[in-house]
Design a protein around this motif. Sequence first.
Motif, short mmCIF file in Angstrom:
data_model
loop_
_atom_site.label_atom_id
_atom_site.label_comp_id
_atom_site.label_asym_id
_atom_site.label_seq_id
_atom_site.Cartn_x
_atom_site.Cartn_y
_atom_site.Cartn_z
N TRP A 116 0.85 -1.19 0.00
CA TRP A 116 0.00 0.00 0.00
C TRP A 116 0.89 1.23 0.00
CZ3 TRP A 116 1.19 -2.77 4.25
CH2 TRP A 116 1.57 -2.09 5.41
N GLU A 128 -1.03 -1.32 11.65
CA GLU A 128 -1.51 -0.90 10.33
C GLU A 128 -1.27 -1.99 9.29
OE1 GLU A 128 -0.68 2.68 7.09
OE2 GLU A 128 0.31 2.75 9.05
N ARG A 132 -4.00 -3.94 7.02
CA ARG A 132 -3.96 -3.95 5.55
C ARG A 132 -3.98 -5.39 5.03
NH1 ARG A 132 -3.89 1.40 3.04
NH2 ARG A 132 -3.66 2.74 4.86
N ARG A 144 -6.22 0.44 -1.25
CA ARG A 144 -5.74 0.46 0.14
C ARG A 144 -4.89 -0.75 0.50
NH1 ARG A 144 -8.89 1.06 4.69
NH2 ARG A 144 -7.22 2.40 5.41
N ALA A 157 -4.61 5.45 -5.30
CA ALA A 157 -4.80 5.32 -3.85
C ALA A 157 -5.23 6.65 -3.25
CB ALA A 157 -3.52 4.81 -3.19
N HIS A 160 -8.82 7.39 -4.21
CA HIS A 160 -9.71 6.50 -3.45
C HIS A 160 -9.87 7.01 -2.02
CE1 HIS A 160 -11.56 2.74 -2.11
NE2 HIS A 160 -10.75 2.81 -1.07
N GLU A 161 -8.78 7.38 -1.39
CA GLU A 161 -8.83 7.86 -0.01
C GLU A 161 -9.59 9.18 0.08
OE1 GLU A 161 -7.97 6.36 2.88
OE2 GLU A 161 -7.52 4.63 1.65
N LEU A 181 -3.01 7.66 3.80
CA LEU A 181 -2.83 6.40 3.11
C LEU A 181 -2.21 5.44 4.05
CD1 LEU A 181 -1.60 7.67 -0.33
CD2 LEU A 181 -3.88 7.00 0.31
#
Length: 181
Positions: A116, A128, A132, A144, A157, A160-161, A181
Amino acid sequence: MTASEDLRAGFHLAQFNVGTLRYPLDDPRTADFVAALDPVNALADGAPGFVWRLVEEGQADATGMRPAGADVIINYSVWESPEALWDFVYRTVHLETMRRRREWFERHVEAHLVLWWIPAGYVPTVEEALERLDLLRSQGPSPRAFTFSSSFTAEEAAAHEAAAHEVVDEEGAAGAEPAVL
């Protein structure tokens, strides 16, 4: 530099993978793997595009950390680009450890590698990484959480976020929260 390249320059690629050991690290059957750890890690540390790797405090690597299970070791690093990571994994002596992985690790039915994008300079956490990996396992590849074969760009990414964090305030006006991210 294109807008896409400019955006990617502000991001790095995080990679996290897990391996379920067939035998303990002090077992003679894993001796070749253990012997390769320091040279391969040193090679990674000096590889073009390498940014960071997780190291247990007071140790040379993270093999003693077991956040994914007592017999599961982790590998966690950050790279400037997917190409830099790919070159290290498949175009250096690291490839020999990949070829021999079935000697030392069980075959995973679920995804064992996740990639990611993160902001450059950000140091991701183990929690994290586990999230993921779980996201990839439960929902499949997305901007992600993805793999080499199902990859997304930093631009995808970020878009999308940004879309996921868009909120509507009390007056109905759209606003955006900062994307992480």
